[in-house]
Write a protein that holds these residues in place. Structure first.
Motif, mmCIF file in Angstrom:
data_model
loop_
_atom_site.group_PDB
_atom_site.id
_atom_site.type_symbol
_atom_site.label_atom_id
_atom_site.label_comp_id
_atom_site.label_asym_id
_atom_site.label_seq_id
_atom_site.Cartn_x
_atom_site.Cartn_y
_atom_site.Cartn_z
ATOM 1 N N LEU A 235 8.346 7.675 9.114
ATOM 2 C CA LEU A 235 8.092 5.997 8.855
ATOM 3 C C LEU A 235 7.496 5.602 10.224
ATOM 4 O O LEU A 235 6.649 4.684 10.187
ATOM 5 C CB LEU A 235 9.171 5.542 8.112
ATOM 6 C CG LEU A 235 8.826 4.050 7.680
ATOM 7 C CD1 LEU A 235 7.819 3.822 6.676
ATOM 8 C CD2 LEU A 235 10.157 3.328 7.311
ATOM 9 N N ARG A 239 3.818 3.923 11.175
ATOM 10 C CA ARG A 239 3.599 2.479 11.609
ATOM 11 C C ARG A 239 2.816 2.573 12.946
ATOM 12 O O ARG A 239 1.989 1.494 13.268
ATOM 13 C CB ARG A 239 4.799 1.738 11.400
ATOM 14 C CG ARG A 239 5.250 1.498 10.141
ATOM 15 C CD ARG A 239 6.760 1.029 10.306
ATOM 16 N NE ARG A 239 7.086 0.495 8.727
ATOM 17 C CZ ARG A 239 8.361 0.075 8.721
ATOM 18 N NH1 ARG A 239 9.206 -0.191 9.664
ATOM 19 N NH2 ARG A 239 8.780 -0.601 7.469
ATOM 20 N N TYR A 242 -0.689 3.586 12.628
ATOM 21 C CA TYR A 242 -1.399 2.442 11.861
ATOM 22 C C TYR A 242 -1.763 1.362 12.483
ATOM 23 O O TYR A 242 -2.667 0.655 12.587
ATOM 24 C CB TYR A 242 -0.403 1.893 10.764
ATOM 25 C CG TYR A 242 -0.994 0.870 9.778
ATOM 26 C CD1 TYR A 242 -1.621 0.870 8.756
ATOM 27 C CD2 TYR A 242 -0.774 -0.687 10.418
ATOM 28 C CE1 TYR A 242 -2.039 -0.037 7.776
ATOM 29 C CE2 TYR A 242 -0.999 -1.526 9.616
ATOM 30 C CZ TYR A 242 -1.750 -1.533 8.362
ATOM 31 O OH TYR A 242 -2.380 -2.461 7.662
ATOM 32 N N SER A 243 -0.833 1.028 13.685
ATOM 33 C CA SER A 243 -0.979 -0.037 14.644
ATOM 34 C C SER A 243 -2.063 0.023 15.756
ATOM 35 O O SER A 243 -2.764 -0.762 16.142
ATOM 36 C CB SER A 243 0.354 -0.550 15.376
ATOM 37 O OG SER A 243 1.342 -0.800 14.497
ATOM 38 N N SER A 251 -1.392 7.806 7.063
ATOM 39 C CA SER A 251 -1.194 8.124 5.682
ATOM 40 C C SER A 251 -0.325 9.372 5.706
ATOM 41 O O SER A 251 0.407 9.545 4.775
ATOM 42 C CB SER A 251 -2.502 7.772 4.947
ATOM 43 O OG SER A 251 -3.205 9.179 5.473
ATOM 44 N N PHE A 254 3.466 8.833 6.302
ATOM 45 C CA PHE A 254 3.816 8.052 5.234
ATOM 46 C C PHE A 254 4.227 9.010 3.928
ATOM 47 O O PHE A 254 4.976 8.974 3.421
ATOM 48 C CB PHE A 254 3.085 6.925 4.796
ATOM 49 C CG PHE A 254 3.015 5.880 5.870
ATOM 50 C CD1 PHE A 254 4.052 5.286 6.722
ATOM 51 C CD2 PHE A 254 1.810 5.006 6.168
ATOM 52 C CE1 PHE A 254 3.974 4.404 7.750
ATOM 53 C CE2 PHE A 254 1.594 4.225 7.074
ATOM 54 C CZ PHE A 254 2.606 3.859 7.988
ATOM 55 N N GLU A 266 9.219 1.675 0.985
ATOM 56 C CA GLU A 266 8.604 1.196 2.080
ATOM 57 C C GLU A 266 7.610 1.955 2.514
ATOM 58 O O GLU A 266 6.549 1.504 2.906
ATOM 59 C CB GLU A 266 9.765 1.278 3.203
ATOM 60 C CG GLU A 266 9.516 -0.110 4.279
ATOM 61 C CD GLU A 266 10.935 0.010 5.051
ATOM 62 O OE1 GLU A 266 10.601 -0.631 6.485
ATOM 63 O OE2 GLU A 266 11.762 0.090 4.836
ATOM 64 N N ASN A 269 4.632 1.547 0.312
ATOM 65 C CA ASN A 269 3.853 0.304 0.615
ATOM 66 C C ASN A 269 3.181 0.196 1.886
ATOM 67 O O ASN A 269 1.842 -0.408 1.889
ATOM 68 C CB ASN A 269 5.135 -0.923 0.951
ATOM 69 C CG ASN A 269 5.803 -1.350 -0.285
ATOM 70 O OD1 ASN A 269 5.140 -1.248 -1.311
ATOM 71 N ND2 ASN A 269 6.668 -1.854 -0.095
ATOM 72 N N ASN A 270 3.680 0.917 2.990
ATOM 73 C CA ASN A 270 2.866 1.074 4.164
ATOM 74 C C ASN A 270 1.695 1.963 3.812
ATOM 75 O O ASN A 270 0.442 1.847 4.334
ATOM 76 C CB ASN A 270 3.468 1.769 5.178
ATOM 77 C CG ASN A 270 4.751 0.914 5.729
ATOM 78 O OD1 ASN A 270 5.343 1.150 6.807
ATOM 79 N ND2 ASN A 270 4.908 -0.397 5.223
ATOM 80 N N TRP A 273 -1.569 0.107 2.245
ATOM 81 C CA TRP A 273 -2.212 -0.513 3.538
ATOM 82 C C TRP A 273 -3.271 0.324 4.502
ATOM 83 O O TRP A 273 -4.174 0.096 4.733
ATOM 84 C CB TRP A 273 -1.055 -1.325 4.315
ATOM 85 C CG TRP A 273 -0.843 -2.710 3.622
ATOM 86 C CD1 TRP A 273 0.577 -2.907 3.248
ATOM 87 C CD2 TRP A 273 -1.387 -3.810 3.351
ATOM 88 N NE1 TRP A 273 0.715 -4.051 2.882
ATOM 89 C CE2 TRP A 273 -0.389 -4.693 2.948
ATOM 90 C CE3 TRP A 273 -2.753 -4.176 3.840
ATOM 91 C CZ2 TRP A 273 -0.962 -6.013 2.355
ATOM 92 C CZ3 TRP A 273 -3.131 -5.525 3.361
ATOM 93 C CH2 TRP A 273 -2.414 -6.479 2.703
ATOM 94 N N ALA A 274 -2.674 1.458 4.476
ATOM 95 C CA ALA A 274 -3.402 2.404 5.350
ATOM 96 C C ALA A 274 -4.502 2.932 4.615
ATOM 97 O O ALA A 274 -5.709 3.249 5.078
ATOM 98 C CB ALA A 274 -2.432 3.857 5.919
#
Length: 613
Positions: A235, A239, A242-243, A251, A254, A266, A269-270, A273-274
């Protein structure tokens, strides 16, 4: 007055004095584990401690009972006050007492004993052993925290046993630490801690490198203690990727979060967005569909619906986007209203138990009232680590009363057996002495053998007396501990209620944020939809040509393409989706924006060719 202060006074209070034994004289390995071992290098202490270490080992190997071991620890404590340079003996006896409480799962007493040693002992190895044991307690009862300071004085090194490394790792996780202390851990522990620190400092490149190294280690050591953090690592790595806009790699991370993990929602959800930022709109929409079907239907995950609406808007599918936002209201209205109306309540734990309590077999199913906790909110409650671990602690406290009674019964039986053995030996001894005296000739005395037997019998009586004395102390401790159990349970329930209150505030805040964002998205959708309507009125043949383009797409490479059909956003539960090799759902949708571009190109070609198609 602090709980169990009388125990600390009786057993664990140390005189403030300088240490007289060097740390190198002693070494402990695997503290509070079944294969725990102590090594004494000093010849002076080796002679004095050999017998006691043997008795301690009998306890850790479970060949000696807890109550008998308790009597031995008390004896060593008393003898240490009569010895010269006895810091180690005194500290070890107190550690032994704490170790007995630990083995009996009496975590409150064990933690108090170890914490007293950690605060007061001058012997660094004894102090380190107490620290490691407190880490073991925290692993099963997280409310009993490790001390937050004085770690630098502990003799940790990369060559330490696994339990030592685990203890220091737990202490450093989420806390500020020095580089020197971090380097005393093996590399795999350092990697996770450095990655965690880099993530919080937004040094994402460093975090990516550390988490990648950590996960590479776990791939080679799947049974390692650190494997419990594998989902956290995926996770956090996702992130970090992703940042730095590495959405495809993010992805993939995740999706590696296990489906059995509490972090799965969680991660999804991430993941949504990815996919959105990677312009994989069909995948992003598939996430929201996945979270509304099957086992995940009752999870609290409003963001993917918002992401789905944004993705549909990007594809110029405005009516579907509006329907998805209406679906959000439909799905979360009851949760939002309940959270709004119960902000001042405080007995969340009782509410949770009421919903979780199983119905009697054959009993009619109770109707869920408006005042009952919504299933989505309840699911968030019961999956939180604080709720799960504290509920386990409450269950353990309920069992403690039975354990104490059972232990008292076993202690009484052991005392009876020891008493009977002594009386039998004493009776036999007296009888044998009388017979031996009758056989003596005038002027003869009993041989030295009888003196030796008398000494053995006297030692047995001394041991029995000490056992009696220790049992009285033990009964007093157990009685007071049992009285404290209801207080402990009330404190655990209070902490659960505080945590659930914070969780409710977070959930309500999340719903408000999504609602505000969907309002903004809705404005954008209607703006785009109005322009779309004007455009379609200006190009009345777009609809028929668009259908032809979709038919052409379906016919292309039939051996490689499966047609799963379009979904209705208003009936998203019954949407047709397919699952890719990584386990994510994907929707088959058409890109209306792209089809407009294709339409204009076709119209231009027709115009240039004189209207011939």
């Amino acid at each position: 007055m602090k709980p169990f202060k009388f125990i600390t006074t009786l057993l664990l209070t140390l005189a403030a004095q300088s240490a007289t034994a060097a740390s190198s004289d002693f070494h402990v390995s695997q503290a509070c584990m079944t294969d725990e071992s102590w090594t004494v290098n000093s010849s002076e202490h080796k002679v004095r401690m050999e017998k006691w270490l043997g008795r301690f080992q009998a306890f850790t190997h479970r060949t000696a009972s807890p109550l008998f071991s308790f009597s031995q620890a008390i004896l060593l404590k008393r003898l240490s006050s009569l010895m010269q340079q006895s810091d180690f003996e005194r500290g070890f006896s107190e550690y032994w007492v704490g170790r007995i409480f630990f083995e009996l799962n009496m975590d409150a007493l064990a933690h108090q004993a170890f914490h007293s040693i950690y605060e007061n002992s001058e012997i660094s190895e004894v102090k380190k052993a107490a620290f490691v044991c407190m880490a073991q307690i925290e692993k099963r009862s997280p409310d009993w925290k490790l001390p937050a300071e004085n770690w630098s004085n502990l003799p940790f090194s990369p060559q330490d046993s696994n339990s030592d490394a685990e203890a220091l790792f737990l202490a450093l996780l989420g806390n500020h630490h020095s580089e020197a202390l971090l380097k005393s851990l093996p590399g795999e522990y350092q990697a996770f801690l450095r990655g965690f620190e880099a993530t919080h400092q937004r040094k994402y490149s460093d975090a990516i490198a550390e988490y990648t190294s950590f996960l590479s280690f776990l791939n080679l050591h799947p049974a390692h203690f650190l494997n419990r953090y594998v989902d956290d690592a995926h996770l956090f790595l996702g992130r970090s990727l992703y940042s730095v806009a590495r959405f495809k790699e993010a992805s993939e991370q995740f999706q590696k979060v296990r489906k059995t993990s509490n972090l799965q929602i969680e991660a999804l959800n991430n993941l949504a967005w990815a996919y959105l930022l990677d312009q994989r709109y069909d995948d992003a929409i598939g996430i929201s569909m996945q979270l509304r079907t099957g086992a995940l239907k009752n999870t609290f995950s409003p963001e993917p619906l918002m992401v789905s609406a944004m993705a549909l808007n990007e594809l110029c599918l405005y009516p579907d986007s509006i329907r998805v936002m209406k679906t959000f209201v439909q799905d979360y209205a009851s949760s939002f209203n309940w959270l709004e109306n119960h902000q001042n309540a405080d007995n969340w734990y009782a509410e949770a138990l009421k919903r979780l309590k199983p119905q009697a077999p054959g009993a009619p199913k109770e109707a869920v009232t408006e005042t009952a906790v919504p299933i989505k909110v309840l699911g968030e409650w019961v999956k939180t680590p604080s709720f799960l671990t504290r509920q386990l602690e409450i269950n353990q406290l309920i069992e403690e009363t039975h354990k104490i009674a059972s232990l008292q019964h076993r202690g009484a039986n052991e005392q009876d057996q020891l008493t009977k053995a002594f009386l039998d030996n004493a009776g036999t001894f007296v009888k044998d002495v009388k017979i031996a005296k009758l056989k003596l000739k005038t002027g003869e005395a009993l041989s030295a053998e009888w003196s030796d037997k008398y000494v053995v019998l006297k030692k047995q009586l001394t041991g029995l007396t000490r056992f009696y004395q220790a049992s009285k102390v033990w009964k007093n401790i157990a009685k007071n501990y049992e009285k404290k159990l209801p207080t402990y349970r009330q404190e655990l329930v209070r902490k659960i209620n505080v945590d659930l209150q914070k969780k409710n505030q977070h959930l309500l805040s999340e719903l408000r944020k999504v609602r505000e964002n969907t309002d903004l998205i809705e404005i954008e959708i209607y703006n785009g939809a109005s322009q779309d309507l004007i455009w379609k009125n200006a190009h009345p043949d777009f609809a028929s040509l668009s259908e032809k383009m979709k038919d052409d797409k379906k016919q292309a490479k039939p051996s490689e393409v499966w047609n799963w059909g379009r979904f209705l956003a208003s009936d998203i539960e019954n949407a047709e989706v397919w699952e890719d090799e990584l386990g994510a759902l994907k929707a088959d949708i058409s890109d209306q924006c792209n089809q407009k571009d294709r339409y204009m190109k076709i119209k231009m070609q027709l115009k240039l060719s004189g209207g011939k198609s």
